[in-house]
Every structure is written in structure tokens, then in C-alpha cells.
Design an enzyme around this catalytic site. Structure first.
Site, mmCIF file in Angstrom:
data_model
loop_
_atom_site.group_PDB
_atom_site.id
_atom_site.type_symbol
_atom_site.label_atom_id
_atom_site.label_comp_id
_atom_site.label_asym_id
_atom_site.label_seq_id
_atom_site.Cartn_x
_atom_site.Cartn_y
_atom_site.Cartn_z
ATOM 1 N N HIS A 1 26.295 -2.180 11.047
ATOM 2 C CA HIS A 1 26.388 -0.567 10.701
ATOM 3 C C HIS A 1 25.331 -0.131 9.653
ATOM 4 C CE1 HIS A 1 30.416 -0.691 12.576
ATOM 5 N NE2 HIS A 1 29.638 -0.976 13.473
ATOM 6 N N ASN B 1 43.647 -11.492 7.785
ATOM 7 C CA ASN B 1 43.829 -10.161 7.702
ATOM 8 C C ASN B 1 45.154 -9.971 7.257
ATOM 9 O OD1 ASN B 1 44.186 -7.272 8.087
ATOM 10 N ND2 ASN B 1 42.651 -7.178 9.412
HETATM 11 N N1 APR Z 1 41.625 -9.016 3.239
HETATM 12 C C1 APR Z 1 41.388 -8.972 4.414
HETATM 13 N N2 APR Z 1 41.794 -7.983 5.247
HETATM 14 C C2 APR Z 1 41.960 -6.602 4.631
HETATM 15 C C3 APR Z 1 42.256 -6.647 3.273
HETATM 16 C C4 APR Z 1 42.114 -7.811 2.679
HETATM 17 N N3 APR Z 1 42.204 -7.751 1.188
HETATM 18 N N4 APR Z 1 42.869 -5.412 3.013
HETATM 19 C C5 APR Z 1 42.484 -4.762 4.287
HETATM 20 N N5 APR Z 1 42.116 -5.564 5.277
HETATM 21 C C6 APR Z 1 42.128 -5.173 6.568
HETATM 22 C C7 APR Z 1 42.883 -3.979 6.975
HETATM 23 O O1 APR Z 1 44.169 -4.718 7.333
HETATM 24 C C8 APR Z 1 42.225 -3.649 8.097
HETATM 25 O O2 APR Z 1 42.590 -4.451 9.455
HETATM 26 O O3 APR Z 1 40.844 -4.894 6.683
HETATM 27 C C9 APR Z 1 40.716 -4.012 7.947
HETATM 28 C C10 APR Z 1 39.969 -2.584 7.282
HETATM 29 O O4 APR Z 1 39.735 -2.183 8.847
HETATM 30 P P1 APR Z 1 38.710 -0.716 8.594
HETATM 31 O O5 APR Z 1 39.002 0.235 7.328
HETATM 32 O O6 APR Z 1 38.869 -0.105 10.188
HETATM 33 O O7 APR Z 1 37.313 -1.314 8.454
HETATM 34 P P2 APR Z 1 36.353 -1.980 9.320
HETATM 35 O O8 APR Z 1 37.351 -2.635 10.657
HETATM 36 O O9 APR Z 1 35.457 -2.573 8.777
HETATM 37 O O10 APR Z 1 35.893 -0.531 10.150
HETATM 38 C C11 APR Z 1 34.719 -1.064 11.177
HETATM 39 O O11 APR Z 1 34.562 1.579 11.101
HETATM 40 O O12 APR Z 1 34.547 3.248 9.601
HETATM 41 C C12 APR Z 1 33.727 2.438 10.562
HETATM 42 O O13 APR Z 1 31.573 1.737 10.587
HETATM 43 C C13 APR Z 1 32.522 1.909 9.667
HETATM 44 O O14 APR Z 1 32.171 -0.490 9.606
HETATM 45 C C14 APR Z 1 33.389 0.248 9.409
HETATM 46 C C15 APR Z 1 33.818 0.415 10.963
#
Ligand code: APR
Length: 258
Positions: A124, A227
């Protein structure tokens, strides 16, 4: 502390080609808010999905621009966490013994790199890159230095392109935009040729990044999720390690040495 199941350890010990896909969760323990958690301060009335779009930028350039400048400043002020460090250590260990560990991330931060890892793909984009909305030319800008990040800065207008006068925009992939195909293809190839695929810190919601781990199913390559929560892709995982990556990845990598 967290125990890594024996069958996961024995699987990882023999893996020579590891493909890792990370999301915002791996940077959470560094203090970088994930996308789907409630935002703080000035941004609390917006969700990332509202701000990370071309429409949002075109309708209020200063708001969106400042949000990214604020996040650049935040990312500069935090440190990689033990999860980033463990992946970098594992990558070094494997590379030294003729193996590979590729990291493809959905994150726009540079915490993997700052932990000493090579990143195959930023699916991204990067928050530290900028380009002109008009002519597309890349623009280097010094990162802002807002003190702290609780008190968000007052909105500032994005600069204009010196070549065409267009608005400079963040060099990230916004919702609805295509992601860089070279990054996508490189990640797909790494997953297709991997002995094991590790997915850490992503909700598995945003396509097409979230579908990349599914390529592991073509060859029955084991899939491991790290996760604390269940995700959209948990059901295809062979192993779901339910805990924070900063607490699970270090013992996982340490267990490979013994
Ligand atoms: N360790 C591992 N996982 C974690 C932790 C942690 N300490 N804290 C939170 N999480 C998990 C949450 O449970 C969730 O499943 O990380 C994930 C974060 O999800 P999102 O906020 O949706 O982030 P992401 O999956 O990277 O989003 C994908 O969406 O907003 C767009 O472009 C943006 O790259 C991003 C994409």
C-alpha cells in the site's frame, strides 16, 4: 508468556523459504494505531476509511494532507517493537544459511526496515513518499516534526507541484485505488514458492492484499496466523496463534535456534 505449539516449531525449523505478510497489527505495539480502532484527538470523528480516499483528499486536501503529515511525525517518534525485530532476526538467520524470508507489508510505515529487515513489497505504498496528483511526479519532502501526537496539528495545505502546479498527495494506495502490480506480483510469487506462510497483524479485510495468503492453498503450503483476534482469513489458516505479535514472534524465532 506465550508458548509456541511444538508442531509449529518443528514446521518452522525445517522451513527454508518463509513468506511473511504483515498488517497494521504488527506496528500496534510500537504505538501506531491500527486502521480499525477508534482514532484519537482531532481525527476521532473520522475513520481511516473516510480519510484514505481520493475523494476525501480532493474535497478537503488540508485535512487529509495534515492527517498523513501527523502520522509521518508519529511514525518517526515511535520505535520498531520486538515483533519487527524478531522477523528481522529470522530473516538474517535464514539468509545466512541459504534460505529466504520475504516480508510483504500492507503498512506504510518503515518500522520493518528500521528493525533491520529487508522488505520485498510495500503493498500500500509508503507514508514517506509523495507524488503530484496532476503529473504523478515523485516529490521528496522533509517529514514534519510535530511535538508528540496527542495534540493534532492545525490543518495545513499540501504543497503544489513545482512542475505542473498540481496538488502534492501522499504516496500511499488509497481505498479504491489499484496497488502497485510489481509489489503484488512479487508477493504472490514469494507465497507460491514458500515452504510456510506467516500472516501477522492483519484483519484480512482489504482486497486484493487479503487474498494473497490464499495462494498458499494452491500447493498446500502451511499457513500460520499471528493475531490476538479472529480475522476474515482465520478459517484458511492451519495454525492461529492468538496473541500480540510483539509477544509471540520473539519466542517463535528463539525456538528455531534450540
Ligand atoms: N499483534 C498482532 N495483531 C494485532 C495486534 C498485535 N499487537 N494488535 C491488533 N492486531 C490485529 C487486529 O486484531 C487486526 O486484525 O491487527 C489487525 C489490524 O487490522 P487493520 O486495522 O484492518 O489493519 P490492516 O489489516 O493492516 O488493514 C489493511 O486497510 O486501512 C487499509 O491500507 C490500509 O493497509 C491497511 C489495510
Amino acid at each position: 508468556h506465550h508458548e509456541i505449539p511444538d508442531d509449529v516449531v518443528s514446521l518452522l525449523r525445517v522451513a527454508r523459504r518463509v513468506a511473511v505478510l504483515t498488517g497494521a497489527g504488527i506496528s500496534a505495539e510500537s504505538g501506531v494505531p491500527t486502521f480499525r480502532e477508534v482514532q484519537k484527538g482531532l481525527w476521532e470523528r473520522f475513520s481511516a476509511q473516510d480519510l484514505a480516499t481520493v475523494d476525501a483528499f480532493e474535497s478537503d486536501p488540508a485535512l487529509v494532507w495534515t492527517w498523513y503529515r501527523w502520522r509521518q511525525s508519529l511514525i518517526q517518534q515511535v520505535e520498531p517493537n520486538p515483533g519487527h525485530a524478531a522477523l528481522a532476526r529470522w530473516q538474517k538467520h535464514l539468509t545466512e544459511s541459504g534460505g529466504t524470508l520475504t516480508i510483504a507489508t500492507q503498512n506504510v510505515d518503515d518500522l520493518h526496515e528500521r528493525a533491520g529487515a529487508e522488505v520485498l513489497a510495500h503493498l500500500h505504498g509508503s507514508i514517506f513518499s509523495h507524488r503530484c496528483l496532476g503529473c504523478g511526479s515523485a516529490v521528496e519532502l522533509p517529514a514534519p516534526q510535530y511535538d508528540g501526537f496527542e495534540s493534532p496539528p492545525s490543518p495545513e495545505d499540501p504543497p503544489s507541484c513545482s512542475a505542473c502546479g498540481g496538488l502534492i498527495r501522499p504516496g500511499v494506495v488509497w481505498f479504491g485505488e489499484m496497488l502497485p502490480m510489481d509489489a503484488f506480483e512479487a508477493t504472490a510469487e514469494a507465497i507460491r514458492h514458500a515452504d510456510v506462510v506467516l500472516v501477522a497483524g492483519t484483519s484480512g479485510i482489504v482486497q486484493p492484499a487479503a487474498s494473497l495468503p490464499l495462494l498458499a492453498l494452491e500447493r498446500g503450503t502451511p499457513l500460520i496466523e499471528v493475531n490476538p483476534e479472529e480475522t476474515e482469513i482465520s478459517e484458511v489458516m492451519d495454525y492461529c496463534l492468538r496473541g500480540p505479535s510483539g509477544q509471540l514472534l520473539p519466542p517463535m524465532v528463539d525456538s528455531l535456534k534450540r
